[in-house]
Write a protein that holds these residues in place. Structure first.
Motif, short mmCIF file in Angstrom:
data_model
loop_
_atom_site.label_atom_id
_atom_site.label_comp_id
_atom_site.label_asym_id
_atom_site.label_seq_id
_atom_site.Cartn_x
_atom_site.Cartn_y
_atom_site.Cartn_z
N LEU A 267 2.19 -19.49 0.69
CA LEU A 267 3.29 -19.47 -0.28
C LEU A 267 3.74 -18.05 -0.57
N LEU A 268 2.78 -17.14 -0.69
CA LEU A 268 3.12 -15.73 -0.93
C LEU A 268 3.88 -15.14 0.25
N ALA A 269 3.54 -15.58 1.46
CA ALA A 269 4.25 -15.09 2.65
C ALA A 269 5.71 -15.54 2.61
N ASN A 270 5.93 -16.78 2.15
CA ASN A 270 7.31 -17.26 2.02
C ASN A 270 8.07 -16.46 0.97
N LEU A 271 7.37 -16.07 -0.09
CA LEU A 271 8.00 -15.25 -1.13
C LEU A 271 8.16 -13.80 -0.71
N LYS A 272 7.52 -13.43 0.41
CA LYS A 272 7.56 -12.07 0.95
C LYS A 272 6.90 -11.05 0.01
N GLU A 273 5.95 -11.51 -0.80
CA GLU A 273 5.24 -10.62 -1.71
C GLU A 273 3.94 -10.09 -1.10
N VAL A 274 3.21 -10.97 -0.44
CA VAL A 274 1.95 -10.60 0.21
C VAL A 274 1.91 -11.30 1.57
N GLU A 275 1.52 -10.56 2.60
CA GLU A 275 1.44 -11.13 3.93
C GLU A 275 0.09 -10.85 4.58
N GLU A 276 -0.33 -11.77 5.44
CA GLU A 276 -1.51 -11.52 6.25
C GLU A 276 -1.15 -10.50 7.33
N PRO A 277 -2.15 -9.88 7.97
CA PRO A 277 -1.86 -8.88 9.00
C PRO A 277 -1.06 -9.49 10.15
N PHE A 278 -0.20 -8.67 10.72
CA PHE A 278 0.67 -9.11 11.82
C PHE A 278 0.74 -7.98 12.84
N ILE A 346 -15.79 -20.32 11.38
CA ILE A 346 -14.43 -19.91 11.75
C ILE A 346 -13.58 -19.69 10.51
N VAL A 347 -13.70 -20.57 9.54
CA VAL A 347 -12.90 -20.46 8.31
C VAL A 347 -13.21 -19.14 7.61
N ILE A 348 -14.50 -18.81 7.49
CA ILE A 348 -14.87 -17.56 6.80
C ILE A 348 -14.40 -16.35 7.59
N SER A 349 -14.62 -16.35 8.90
CA SER A 349 -14.25 -15.18 9.70
C SER A 349 -12.75 -14.97 9.72
N THR A 350 -11.99 -16.06 9.73
CA THR A 350 -10.53 -15.93 9.72
C THR A 350 -10.04 -15.40 8.37
N LEU A 351 -10.62 -15.91 7.29
CA LEU A 351 -10.26 -15.39 5.97
C LEU A 351 -10.63 -13.92 5.84
N ARG A 352 -11.74 -13.54 6.42
CA ARG A 352 -12.14 -12.13 6.37
C ARG A 352 -11.12 -11.26 7.11
N ASN A 353 -10.68 -11.73 8.28
CA ASN A 353 -9.67 -11.00 9.04
C ASN A 353 -8.40 -10.83 8.22
N VAL A 354 -8.03 -11.88 7.51
CA VAL A 354 -6.84 -11.81 6.65
C VAL A 354 -7.07 -10.83 5.51
N ALA A 355 -8.22 -10.94 4.84
CA ALA A 355 -8.51 -10.11 3.67
C ALA A 355 -8.52 -8.63 4.03
N GLU A 356 -8.98 -8.31 5.22
CA GLU A 356 -9.07 -6.90 5.62
C GLU A 356 -7.72 -6.30 5.97
N GLY A 357 -6.68 -7.14 6.12
CA GLY A 357 -5.38 -6.60 6.50
C GLY A 357 -4.22 -7.07 5.65
N LEU A 358 -4.52 -7.56 4.43
CA LEU A 358 -3.45 -8.04 3.56
C LEU A 358 -2.44 -6.92 3.25
N VAL A 359 -1.18 -7.29 3.33
CA VAL A 359 -0.11 -6.33 3.07
C VAL A 359 0.64 -6.78 1.81
N VAL A 360 0.75 -5.87 0.86
CA VAL A 360 1.43 -6.16 -0.41
C VAL A 360 2.78 -5.44 -0.42
N TYR A 361 3.82 -6.12 -0.90
CA TYR A 361 5.16 -5.54 -0.97
C TYR A 361 5.57 -5.38 -2.44
N PRO A 362 5.23 -4.24 -3.06
CA PRO A 362 5.48 -4.06 -4.50
C PRO A 362 6.95 -4.16 -4.88
N GLU A 363 7.85 -3.70 -4.01
CA GLU A 363 9.27 -3.73 -4.38
C GLU A 363 9.80 -5.16 -4.43
#
Length: 484
Positions: A267-278, A346-363
């Protein structure tokens, strides 16, 4: 081409860690059986049975199977239609001095069930240590963003402000509950031990000429050699299948947590506020080149659903075990138990990959706050006007009229929220116009969110990750050595 011509589960071929996939491999299973036979023979010799030293030496030297022994075992199983007896015979070919005493007094479940308990224990260890690292990574994210205001949502409708870091603590708190569940499930695990065909230990009582104390000592000793703290006091031919249900309940609960986190991130990705690594070369869509799909979070949700459903298998199996056992548990458990652990991994390792590269868009976050904050600030504006000598009811009516007009601009015409501009232009609000900037400061709407993050990380997360195992997992990135 043969490897590409046969179905392989994507859980092991595509997603799971090498450690978890190896834990439930045939090589690990059958070498564990051999260890269990060695434990049994060792304990029986210690308690007086005439087992030669050479037998134990040959068994200990041939714990791991060679490719040729796998072939022998496959031929034996085809002939005997019994996997355990096929491996008893195969083990005897490389440990001939022990051929006559391998599996002495035991039933098949001595190796199959005890091995499963070992795999459950080591599987939980792998999950615990991976989960510790995930919590540590998300905690760093929460700390970094603890004071960054963001629009809160209830019912997925704009609500009072929170912070990006505070929202992350909601995820972490659930993960801490999962960590407690997994640790508790592991500490609760016992060993089936040496109980015989229906759990009465009759075969061992015969071996030791009716000496009950030696039979009890045998049960205790094999449990000790396998690294377990206790043996289940009573068993049927199997250990209670309720054990599986309890373990998979903890994994299913982890699945629910992961699905909630994955959904929030989507949902946050749709809002463009926080994204997983890409990645730079990653493709989001084969047709729409501009897309940045949250595919990791989607994978988490997809597999988390499977993880939650697998608990139903364990519950159903526990419910239908007639008397001392039925074999309809076997095929189901061969699928459900490994899949639950591979999926959880797999669920934990995938979430870890996401957590280590989360991108926040403050503007982007700031712009969304600006669209909603004027409405939320109306109460503060009214209170400030009253403090300046104004009439509360008149202020409320003026705000109501301006708010509805501003809402119409947003909803009907698709324009920006101009409520504050309207207030600035209304002479009625002259006494507080110099306060408007401070009244609209987002940081004044987040309450104790930053302090809550600090206190939560200090008082809850740090103690949960303070033990030696957790610290070793963090230092090693979650990788562990298995006990078997």
């Amino acid at each position: 081409m043969e490897a590409y011509s046969t179905y392989q589960t994507p859980l092991s071929s595509r997603y799971a860690s090498k450690e978890m996939a190896h834990l439930f491999s045939p090589a690990m299973r059958f070498s564990t059986w051999r260890k269990l036979w060695l434990y049994l023979a060792t304990a029986e010799k210690e308690l007086g049975l005439p087992i030669p030293d050479e037998a134990l030496e040959q068994m200990a030297a041939n714990i791991d199977l060679t490719p040729e022994q796998f072939d022998v075992a496959a031929l034996e199983e085809k002939k005997r239609r019994h996997d355990v007896m096929a491996h008893v015979h195969t083990f005897g070919t490389v440990a001939p001095a022990a051929a006559g005493i391998i599996h002495l007094g035991a039933t098949s479940c001595y190796v199959t069930d005890n091995a499963d308990l070992i795999f459950l224990k080591d599987g939980l260890t792998l999950l615990i240590r991976a989960l510790v690292v995930l919590i540590e990574r998300l905690s760093a994210f929460a700390e970094t963003n603890k004071s960054l205001p963001t629009l809160g949502f209830t019912h997925f409708q704009p609500a009072q402000l929170t912070t990006v870091g505070k929202r992350a603590t909601l995820w972490i708190q659930d993960l801490l509950a999962d960590l407690r569940n997994l640790r508790r499930a592991r500490s609760d695990l016992g060993f089936r031990g040496a109980k015989g065909t229906t759990g009465t230990q009759a075969s061992f009582l015969a071996l030791f000429d009716g000496d009950h104390e030696k039979v009890k000592a045998l049960d205790h000793r094999v449990t000790e050699l396998a690294g377990f703290e206790y043996t289940y006091p009573v068993a049927s031919q199997t250990y209670s299948r309720k054990v599986d249900a309890d373990v998979l309940a903890a994994l299913a609960s982890l699945g629910a947590t992961a699905h909630k986190i994955g959904t929030d991130l989507r949902l946050l990705a749709n809002l463009k506020e926080v994204e997983e690594p890409f990645e730079a070369s990653q493709i989001g869509s084969s047709a729409m080149a501009y897309k940045r799909n949250p595919m990791r979070s989607e994978r988490v949700c997809s597999l988390a659903r499977h993880l939650m459903i697998l608990h139903q298998d364990a519950l159903a199996t526990a419910a239908v075990q007639w008397f001392e056992r039925t074999l309809d548990d076997s095929a189901n458990r061969r699928i459900a138990l490994p899949e639950a652990f591979l999926t959880g991994d797999i669920v934990i390792s995938t979430l870890r990959n996401v957590a280590e590269g989360l991108v926040v868009y403050p503007e982007v976050i700031k712009r969304r706050i600006a669209q909603e904050l004027p409405f939320m600030a109306t109460e503060n504006v009214i209170m400030a006007l009253v403090k300046a000598g104004g009439d509360r009811q008149q202020a409320h009516e003026a705000i109501r009229v301006h708010s509805q007009a501003a809402a119409r601009e947003v909803k009907v015409h698709g324009r920006e929220n101009d409520l504050i501009a309207r207030i600035r232009e209304d002479a009625f609000f002259d006494p507080i116009k110099d306060q408007l900037n401070s009244l609209l400061d987002p940081s004044s709407f987040i309450g104790r969110a930053p302090e809550q993050v600090t206190e939560f990380l200090r008082d809850w997360v740090t103690p949960a990750l303070a033990d030696e195992e957790a610290q070793a997992a963090i230092a090693g990135g979650g990788r562990v050595e298995l006990s078997v």
